[in-house]
Design an enzyme around this catalytic site. Structure first.
Site, PDB file in Angstrom:
ATOM      1  N   LYS A 207      36.712  32.116  33.015  1.00  0.00           N
ATOM      2  CA  LYS A 207      35.415  32.572  34.731  1.00  0.00           C
ATOM      3  C   LYS A 207      36.866  33.173  35.460  1.00  0.00           C
ATOM      4  O   LYS A 207      37.615  32.709  35.734  1.00  0.00           O
ATOM      5  CB  LYS A 207      35.333  31.866  34.971  1.00  0.00           C
ATOM      6  CG  LYS A 207      33.878  32.006  36.096  1.00  0.00           C
ATOM      7  CD  LYS A 207      33.967  32.918  36.535  1.00  0.00           C
ATOM      8  CE  LYS A 207      35.188  32.751  37.986  1.00  0.00           C
ATOM      9  NZ  LYS A 207      35.016  34.122  38.817  1.00  0.00           N
TER      10      LYS A 207
ATOM     11  N   SER B  22      42.606  28.969  45.126  1.00  0.00           N
ATOM     12  CA  SER B  22      43.196  28.684  47.120  1.00  0.00           C
ATOM     13  C   SER B  22      42.771  26.608  47.391  1.00  0.00           C
ATOM     14  O   SER B  22      42.214  26.212  46.399  1.00  0.00           O
ATOM     15  CB  SER B  22      41.942  29.779  47.980  1.00  0.00           C
ATOM     16  OG  SER B  22      40.740  29.077  48.126  1.00  0.00           O
TER      17      SER B  22
ATOM     18  N   CYS C 112      51.249  32.606  45.170  1.00  0.00           N
ATOM     19  CA  CYS C 112      51.325  30.999  45.126  1.00  0.00           C
ATOM     20  C   CYS C 112      52.539  30.912  45.937  1.00  0.00           C
ATOM     21  O   CYS C 112      53.238  30.119  46.061  1.00  0.00           O
ATOM     22  CB  CYS C 112      50.450  29.972  44.681  1.00  0.00           C
ATOM     23  SG  CYS C 112      51.228  29.893  42.776  1.00  0.00           S
TER      24      CYS C 112
HETATM   25  P1  NAD Z   1      39.691  31.400  45.508  1.00  0.00           P
HETATM   26  O1  NAD Z   1      39.860  30.117  45.715  1.00  0.00           O
HETATM   27  O2  NAD Z   1      39.452  32.305  46.287  1.00  0.00           O
HETATM   28  O3  NAD Z   1      39.249  31.927  44.351  1.00  0.00           O
HETATM   29  C1  NAD Z   1      40.269  31.498  42.568  1.00  0.00           C
HETATM   30  C2  NAD Z   1      38.522  31.018  41.642  1.00  0.00           C
HETATM   31  O4  NAD Z   1      37.709  30.274  41.756  1.00  0.00           O
HETATM   32  C3  NAD Z   1      38.171  32.903  41.408  1.00  0.00           C
HETATM   33  O5  NAD Z   1      37.456  32.538  40.088  1.00  0.00           O
HETATM   34  C4  NAD Z   1      36.591  32.008  42.130  1.00  0.00           C
HETATM   35  O6  NAD Z   1      35.828  33.564  42.125  1.00  0.00           O
HETATM   36  C5  NAD Z   1      36.376  31.412  42.143  1.00  0.00           C
HETATM   37  N1  NAD Z   1      35.169  30.525  43.686  1.00  0.00           N
HETATM   38  C6  NAD Z   1      35.920  30.909  44.832  1.00  0.00           C
HETATM   39  N2  NAD Z   1      34.879  30.935  45.584  1.00  0.00           N
HETATM   40  C7  NAD Z   1      34.332  29.671  44.784  1.00  0.00           C
HETATM   41  C8  NAD Z   1      32.835  28.719  45.801  1.00  0.00           C
HETATM   42  N3  NAD Z   1      33.218  28.299  46.519  1.00  0.00           N
HETATM   43  N4  NAD Z   1      32.743  27.752  44.414  1.00  0.00           N
HETATM   44  C9  NAD Z   1      33.706  27.471  43.147  1.00  0.00           C
HETATM   45  N5  NAD Z   1      33.986  28.933  42.581  1.00  0.00           N
HETATM   46  C10 NAD Z   1      34.697  29.557  43.810  1.00  0.00           C
HETATM   47  O7  NAD Z   1      41.273  32.050  45.067  1.00  0.00           O
HETATM   48  P2  NAD Z   1      42.265  34.257  45.466  1.00  0.00           P
HETATM   49  O8  NAD Z   1      41.497  34.544  46.866  1.00  0.00           O
HETATM   50  O9  NAD Z   1      40.925  34.911  44.019  1.00  0.00           O
HETATM   51  O10 NAD Z   1      43.587  33.415  44.745  1.00  0.00           O
HETATM   52  C11 NAD Z   1      44.396  33.538  45.884  1.00  0.00           C
HETATM   53  C12 NAD Z   1      44.733  31.950  46.307  1.00  0.00           C
HETATM   54  O11 NAD Z   1      45.044  30.736  44.569  1.00  0.00           O
HETATM   55  C13 NAD Z   1      45.707  31.965  47.061  1.00  0.00           C
HETATM   56  O12 NAD Z   1      45.883  30.258  48.201  1.00  0.00           O
HETATM   57  C14 NAD Z   1      46.706  30.686  46.492  1.00  0.00           C
HETATM   58  O13 NAD Z   1      48.110  30.605  46.874  1.00  0.00           O
HETATM   59  C15 NAD Z   1      46.823  30.233  44.885  1.00  0.00           C
HETATM   60  N6  NAD Z   1      47.366  30.476  44.386  1.00  0.00           N
HETATM   61  C16 NAD Z   1      47.526  29.714  43.442  1.00  0.00           C
HETATM   62  C17 NAD Z   1      48.844  29.086  42.642  1.00  0.00           C
HETATM   63  C18 NAD Z   1      49.386  28.122  41.761  1.00  0.00           C
HETATM   64  O14 NAD Z   1      50.300  28.168  40.911  1.00  0.00           O
HETATM   65  N7  NAD Z   1      49.327  27.385  42.507  1.00  0.00           N
HETATM   66  C19 NAD Z   1      48.788  30.451  41.632  1.00  0.00           C
HETATM   67  C20 NAD Z   1      48.335  31.963  42.231  1.00  0.00           C
HETATM   68  C21 NAD Z   1      47.458  31.523  42.878  1.00  0.00           C
END
Ligand code: NAD
Length: 496
Positions: free
Chosen positions: A174, A227, A282
């Site tokens: 997804k 996130s 990240c």
């Molecule tokens: P996000 O958490 O908004 O979304 C990530 C995924 O979760 C998406 O597929 C989204 O559709 C889904 N999602 C969003 N809200 C949801 C909910 N309420 N319930 C269930 N699923 C949900 O993250 P983003 O904005 O796409 O990405 C940026 C974030 O990712 C930043 O915080 C960054 O630090 C983090 N990140 C971490 C790493 C790591 O290795 N630790 C790597 C890349 C990005």
């Protein structure tokens, strides 16, 4: 007419029957690139049952044969790296060079998956008791799922499904709804590489589809990157439903600048690591801790930041691209506004404009000094081209400050002292540490996970280590009797 992005279910790219579609926009211009469906419940169920069916024969496929599929896939990804990077740049906004890097870091994981056989080998020990031997096998879990973020739409899906599938599992992906075209192209190439029907399913959507995955009885393990609040939710809900979960979450990464560091190299690296990719990494550096006299370099950091201009993905002059969405830009601008009452704003990127792209989600390089650790801008992951500067007197103070932060994804120290570097490496509570390297993302034969609030769940998360996440271990203890030996009734091992 705008193109509708298909789902990949049971080996076919199909148009979703969902009424619920979202627009995928070009962050430079707001042009609608395609519409992405939020898959219906029925479609998610079909994807999982097709993956469960494919698992029955895939788990019996010899590991070298699975590895050969990954070799073919690696070849196709390499051949199509530029085309993938172009799709990626258009929907995500990152520069072409950055997008090629995004694809490349994923290819490295596929290379690891193409070497799966030795990683799946078990262990043996003869004579654990008299004439009794023990050995272990690794076996795949079943259907695994992956939920990925927008900021690395090639690399992060490739962290997940190639390793899971090479281990003998099948996979439901997804991807982020914000840049789903790149993952769809990755899936097309996987089919072209010869992947048997059903190994990989791609369902699109948002929370509703994720919730269905988290509670689906036939999904055994879930990998998430995104996130912090969503990561915590995924970890809690997935484990409540008794699934294996690994959740990579957000960060607040610090770079410690020692006064004995090479000044120009340190400043160049700091600027690139903080505003590169518009700070949407990240592992971006978002806090610089200046130790002692290095505080005098803050003005030079500002001067270098002023030289970085955001722009379109296909211009070699662009330092970085626009933010992913208008909502992301508004969020970053409101944090910058808040920061102005909490710290000293030395450089303000809120009014950034880029010729030819008046509609782009632009934020210019932004620098705050005199930042306090209880301020909102320090406590929040800004995820924009914003750098915070803090001054301390000693390395010990810098280490205490980093260790007190609730996150622990990446960090770095710039110094010419081996002793300071060694102390930092040893005492710092962060998963990835760079010494004179600003963004120390390891290759997939090393571990990559955050500490503390940057990671929840099983630590065998990435590359070679992921084999432990995507397999069960079965340990056998055996003894063989000669014909007619009645001792065979008792298998208890007597420990003396
Ligand atoms: P996000 O958490 O908004 O979304 C990530 C995924 O979760 C998406 O597929 C989204 O559709 C889904 N999602 C969003 N809200 C949801 C909910 N309420 N319930 C269930 N699923 C949900 O993250 P983003 O904005 O796409 O990405 C940026 C974030 O990712 C930043 O915080 C960054 O630090 C983090 N990140 C971490 C790493 C790591 O290795 N630790 C790597 C890349 C990005």
């Amino acid at each position: 007419m705008v193109n509708k992005l298909p789902l990949l279910i049971d080996g076919e790219f199909i148009e979703s029957n969902s009424k619920d579609y979202l627009e995928v926009t070009n962050p430079l211009s707001q042009e609608v690139l395609c519409e992405v469906p939020c898959a219906s419940r029925d479609e998610v169920d079909k994807a999982v049952s097709s993956a469960a069916k494919a698992f029955v024969s895939w788990k019996e496929t010899p590991p070298p044969e699975r590895a050969r599929l990954m070799m073919e896939y690696q070849f196709l990804l390499k051949r199509n790296q530029e085309e993938l990077a172009e799709i990626l740049s258009k929907e995500n906004g990152k520069t072409f060079e950055d997008a090629k890097g995004d694809v490349w870091r994923g290819i490295e994981v596929v290379e690891q998956a193409a070497n799966i056989s030795p990683m799946l080998m078990g262990e043996t020990l003869e004579n654990v008791a008299k004439e009794i031997d023990s050995y272990s096998y690794t076996q795949p879990l079943g259907v695994c799922a992956g939920i990925t973020p927008f900021n690395f739409p090639a690399m992060i899906p490739l962290w997940m499904f190639p390793m899971a599938i090479a281990c003998g599992n099948t996979f439901v992906l997804k991807p982020s709804e914000q840049d789903p075209m790149t993952p769809n192209r990755l899936a097309e190439l996987f089919i072209e590489a010869g992947a048997p029907k059903g190994l990989l399913q791609v369902i699109h959507g948002t929370k509703e589809q994720v919730d269905q995955v988290l509670t689906h009885k036939d999904i055994k393990a879930i990998s998430f990157v995104g996130s912090v609040p969503v990561g915590q939710y995924i970890y809690k809900t997935g484990t409540d439903n008794l699934k294996r979960v690994q959740a990579f979450a957000g960060a607040k990464n610090h770079m410690v600048v020692m006064p004995d560091a090479d000044k120009q190299r340190t400043i160049d690296n700091l600027v690139g690591a903080s505003v590169g990719a518009a700070g949407q990494r990240c592992m971006a550096i978002s806090v610089a801790i200046f130790v002692g006299e290095s505080k005098n370099w803050i003005e030079d950091v500002k001067t270098e930041m002023q030289k970085v201009s955001p722009g379109s993905w296909d211009s070699p002059e662009s330092g970085y691209g626009p933010l992913i969405s208008k909502a992301a830009k508004d969020r970053v601008l409101s944090l910058i506004e808040k920061g102005k009452s909490e710290a000293k704003c030395l450089l303000d990127g809120s009014e950034c404009k880029v010729n030819d792209y008046p509609e782009g989600n632009w934020v210019g390089p932004t620098l705050f000094s005199e930042v306090k650790t209880d301020s909102e801008i320090y406590k929040t992951e800004i995820f924009g081209p914003v750098l915070l500067a803090i001054n301390v007197e000693t390395l010990e103070e810098a280490i205490d400050l980093v260790n007190a932060n609730p996150y622990g994804n990446g960090t770095s120290i710039f110094t010419s002292s081996g002793r300071s570097a060694r102390k930092y490496r040893h005492e710092i509570e962060v998963g990835q540490v760079g010494i004179n390297i600003p963004i120390p993302v390891p290759l997939p034969f090393f571990s990559f996970t955050g500490w503390k609030g940057s990671f929840y769940g099983d630590l065998h998360a990435y590359g070679k280590q992921a084999v432990r996440f995507y397999t069960e271990t079965k340990t056998v203890t055996e003894r063989w009797f000669q014909g007619g030996d009645s001792e065979g009734a008792n298998l208890t091992i007597k420990l003396k």
